[in-house]
Design a protein around this motif. Structure first.
Motif, PDB file in Angstrom:
ATOM      1  N   GLU A 128       0.859  -1.261   0.064  1.00  0.00           N
ATOM      2  CA  GLU A 128       0.226  -0.085  -0.076  1.00  0.00           C
ATOM      3  C   GLU A 128       0.739   1.203   0.067  1.00  0.00           C
ATOM      4  O   GLU A 128       0.648   2.248  -0.742  1.00  0.00           O
ATOM      5  CB  GLU A 128      -0.939  -0.024   1.305  1.00  0.00           C
ATOM      6  N   THR A 129       1.812   1.304   0.887  1.00  0.00           N
ATOM      7  CA  THR A 129       2.541   2.578   0.956  1.00  0.00           C
ATOM      8  C   THR A 129       3.911   2.519   0.104  1.00  0.00           C
ATOM      9  O   THR A 129       4.475   3.418   0.080  1.00  0.00           O
ATOM     10  CB  THR A 129       2.958   2.821   2.350  1.00  0.00           C
ATOM     11  N   LYS A 130       4.226   1.373  -0.608  1.00  0.00           N
ATOM     12  CA  LYS A 130       5.427   1.151  -1.295  1.00  0.00           C
ATOM     13  C   LYS A 130       6.645   1.476  -0.295  1.00  0.00           C
ATOM     14  O   LYS A 130       7.777   1.960  -1.036  1.00  0.00           O
ATOM     15  CB  LYS A 130       5.251   2.077  -2.398  1.00  0.00           C
ATOM     16  N   ALA A 131       6.613   1.340   0.970  1.00  0.00           N
ATOM     17  CA  ALA A 131       7.755   1.632   1.822  1.00  0.00           C
ATOM     18  C   ALA A 131       8.796   0.556   1.670  1.00  0.00           C
ATOM     19  O   ALA A 131       8.251  -0.604   1.605  1.00  0.00           O
ATOM     20  CB  ALA A 131       7.395   1.770   3.219  1.00  0.00           C
ATOM     21  N   ASP A 132       9.928   0.792   1.503  1.00  0.00           N
ATOM     22  CA  ASP A 132      11.203  -0.228   1.475  1.00  0.00           C
ATOM     23  C   ASP A 132      11.582  -0.343   2.883  1.00  0.00           C
ATOM     24  O   ASP A 132      11.785   0.296   3.622  1.00  0.00           O
ATOM     25  CB  ASP A 132      12.244   0.293   0.736  1.00  0.00           C
ATOM     26  N   LEU A 133      11.545  -1.831   3.287  1.00  0.00           N
ATOM     27  CA  LEU A 133      11.567  -2.126   4.583  1.00  0.00           C
ATOM     28  C   LEU A 133      12.987  -2.841   4.675  1.00  0.00           C
ATOM     29  O   LEU A 133      13.634  -3.726   3.891  1.00  0.00           O
ATOM     30  CB  LEU A 133      10.571  -2.867   5.033  1.00  0.00           C
ATOM     31  N   GLU A 134      14.050  -2.755   5.966  1.00  0.00           N
ATOM     32  CA  GLU A 134      14.956  -3.370   6.247  1.00  0.00           C
ATOM     33  C   GLU A 134      14.904  -3.644   7.584  1.00  0.00           C
ATOM     34  O   GLU A 134      14.657  -2.888   8.274  1.00  0.00           O
ATOM     35  CB  GLU A 134      16.008  -2.550   5.941  1.00  0.00           C
ATOM     36  N   PHE A 135      15.479  -5.011   7.875  1.00  0.00           N
ATOM     37  CA  PHE A 135      15.362  -5.334   9.439  1.00  0.00           C
ATOM     38  C   PHE A 135      16.564  -6.159   9.776  1.00  0.00           C
ATOM     39  O   PHE A 135      17.179  -6.617   8.876  1.00  0.00           O
ATOM     40  CB  PHE A 135      14.318  -6.387   9.511  1.00  0.00           C
ATOM     41  N   LEU A 136      17.087  -5.871  10.964  1.00  0.00           N
ATOM     42  CA  LEU A 136      18.195  -6.905  11.531  1.00  0.00           C
ATOM     43  C   LEU A 136      17.512  -7.942  12.270  1.00  0.00           C
ATOM     44  O   LEU A 136      16.483  -7.340  12.999  1.00  0.00           O
ATOM     45  CB  LEU A 136      18.994  -5.894  12.689  1.00  0.00           C
ATOM     46  N   THR A 137      17.697  -9.127  12.024  1.00  0.00           N
ATOM     47  CA  THR A 137      16.694  -9.981  12.572  1.00  0.00           C
ATOM     48  C   THR A 137      17.474 -10.979  13.671  1.00  0.00           C
ATOM     49  O   THR A 137      18.836 -11.398  13.448  1.00  0.00           O
ATOM     50  CB  THR A 137      16.020 -11.066  11.665  1.00  0.00           C
ATOM     51  N   LEU A 138      16.796 -11.556  14.575  1.00  0.00           N
ATOM     52  CA  LEU A 138      17.218 -12.813  15.441  1.00  0.00           C
ATOM     53  C   LEU A 138      16.150 -13.881  15.695  1.00  0.00           C
ATOM     54  O   LEU A 138      15.259 -13.671  16.550  1.00  0.00           O
ATOM     55  CB  LEU A 138      17.630 -12.171  16.994  1.00  0.00           C
ATOM     56  N   PRO A 139      16.377 -14.619  14.750  1.00  0.00           N
ATOM     57  CA  PRO A 139      15.467 -15.891  14.843  1.00  0.00           C
ATOM     58  C   PRO A 139      15.944 -16.959  15.720  1.00  0.00           C
ATOM     59  O   PRO A 139      17.342 -17.340  15.776  1.00  0.00           O
ATOM     60  CB  PRO A 139      15.060 -16.469  13.721  1.00  0.00           C
ATOM     61  N   VAL A 140      15.024 -17.595  16.737  1.00  0.00           N
ATOM     62  CA  VAL A 140      15.294 -18.903  17.401  1.00  0.00           C
ATOM     63  C   VAL A 140      14.399 -19.782  17.327  1.00  0.00           C
ATOM     64  O   VAL A 140      13.373 -19.415  16.976  1.00  0.00           O
ATOM     65  CB  VAL A 140      15.911 -18.375  19.120  1.00  0.00           C
ATOM     66  N   GLY A 141      14.856 -21.151  17.426  1.00  0.00           N
ATOM     67  CA  GLY A 141      13.894 -22.020  17.198  1.00  0.00           C
ATOM     68  C   GLY A 141      14.154 -23.541  17.532  1.00  0.00           C
ATOM     69  O   GLY A 141      15.203 -23.744  17.993  1.00  0.00           O
ATOM     70  N   LEU A 142      13.141 -24.189  17.562  1.00  0.00           N
ATOM     71  CA  LEU A 142      13.243 -25.665  17.935  1.00  0.00           C
ATOM     72  C   LEU A 142      12.776 -26.436  16.684  1.00  0.00           C
ATOM     73  O   LEU A 142      11.648 -26.414  15.946  1.00  0.00           O
ATOM     74  CB  LEU A 142      12.286 -25.992  19.193  1.00  0.00           C
ATOM     75  N   GLU A 143      13.344 -27.478  16.246  1.00  0.00           N
ATOM     76  CA  GLU A 143      13.282 -28.499  15.069  1.00  0.00           C
ATOM     77  C   GLU A 143      13.023 -29.845  15.378  1.00  0.00           C
ATOM     78  O   GLU A 143      13.935 -30.381  16.259  1.00  0.00           O
ATOM     79  CB  GLU A 143      14.011 -28.416  14.168  1.00  0.00           C
ATOM     80  N   LEU A 144      11.999 -30.512  15.110  1.00  0.00           N
ATOM     81  CA  LEU A 144      11.660 -31.878  15.422  1.00  0.00           C
ATOM     82  C   LEU A 144      11.724 -32.724  14.079  1.00  0.00           C
ATOM     83  O   LEU A 144      11.132 -32.206  13.298  1.00  0.00           O
ATOM     84  CB  LEU A 144      10.276 -32.119  16.025  1.00  0.00           C
ATOM     85  N   GLY A 145      12.702 -33.572  13.853  1.00  0.00           N
ATOM     86  CA  GLY A 145      12.889 -34.376  12.972  1.00  0.00           C
ATOM     87  C   GLY A 145      12.835 -35.914  12.744  1.00  0.00           C
ATOM     88  O   GLY A 145      13.134 -36.473  13.927  1.00  0.00           O
ATOM     89  N   TYR A 146      12.554 -36.479  11.454  1.00  0.00           N
ATOM     90  CA  TYR A 146      12.417 -37.975  11.449  1.00  0.00           C
ATOM     91  C   TYR A 146      13.169 -38.145  10.408  1.00  0.00           C
ATOM     92  O   TYR A 146      12.758 -37.812   9.277  1.00  0.00           O
ATOM     93  CB  TYR A 146      10.878 -38.320  11.425  1.00  0.00           C
ATOM     94  N   SER A 147      14.149 -39.131  10.379  1.00  0.00           N
ATOM     95  CA  SER A 147      14.974 -39.749   9.454  1.00  0.00           C
ATOM     96  C   SER A 147      14.058 -40.790   8.662  1.00  0.00           C
ATOM     97  O   SER A 147      14.038 -41.794   9.087  1.00  0.00           O
ATOM     98  CB  SER A 147      16.244 -40.105   9.858  1.00  0.00           C
TER      99      SER A 147
END
Length: 164
Positions: free
Chosen positions: A91-110
């Motif tokens: 809507e505003t055509k604003a260009d966005l920039e962020f510094l990010t800090l993602p943390v997470g948990l992943e459950l996997g199956y082989s």
């Protein structure tokens, strides 16, 4: 070339982001990445592209991961990263920039020795570093941040990993 410890992954990626100055945004898209692991530790690089009807968002992040549970064909892994996010509001055509800090948990199956199916949840902090400039009748300004404000929210993913 010995690729032991190298893996590539691809899947669905989503987040519920809450900007300071706007309503919560639910973004959906993809993630693509690669990792290198030794023992239970690893490093990874990931690209995400997400969007909805108001926002287009991209992110490149580099992080560490640790497998703290591995039994039979199941694993549980934690991760933390630093990233750079960019995009635009439609809507505003604003260009966005962020510094990010993602943390997470992943459950996997082989599924096999080379293929894992995974799912995960996490949390991501985004600090607004967008260029903010303009003029009024009395003054002009230029700086960084406060275009949409700092943003944070729940993240979730699911996908497949190929282990070399």
């Amino acid at each position: 070339v010995d690729l032991l410890g190298v893996s590539i992954f691809a899947g669905y990626s989503g987040q519920e982001a809450k900007p300071e100055y706007e309503d919560k945004q639910k973004l959906n898209g993809i993630e693509l990445g690669g990792s290198y692991s030794w023992s239970n530790f690893g490093v990874y690089e990931k690209y995400e592209h997400q969007s909805n009807n108001q926002v287009k968002y991209n992110e490149l992040s580099t992080g560490i991961q640790y497998k703290f549970f591995k039994q039979n064909n199941v694993y549980l892994m934690g991760s933390a990263a630093l990233g750079y996010g960019w995009g635009e509001t439609k809507e505003t055509k604003a260009d966005l920039e962020f510094l990010t800090l993602p943390v997470g948990l992943e459950l996997g199956y082989s599924i096999t020795s080379n293929f894992d199916a995974y799912g995960g949840v996490g949390y991501k902090w985004l600090w607004d570093r967008s260029e903010n400039s303009g003029c009024s009748m009395y003054a002009c300004w230029s700086g960084r941040g406060d275009v949409v404000g700092d943003t944070d929210g729940l993240t979730y993913k699911t996908g497949l990993r190929y282990n070399f």
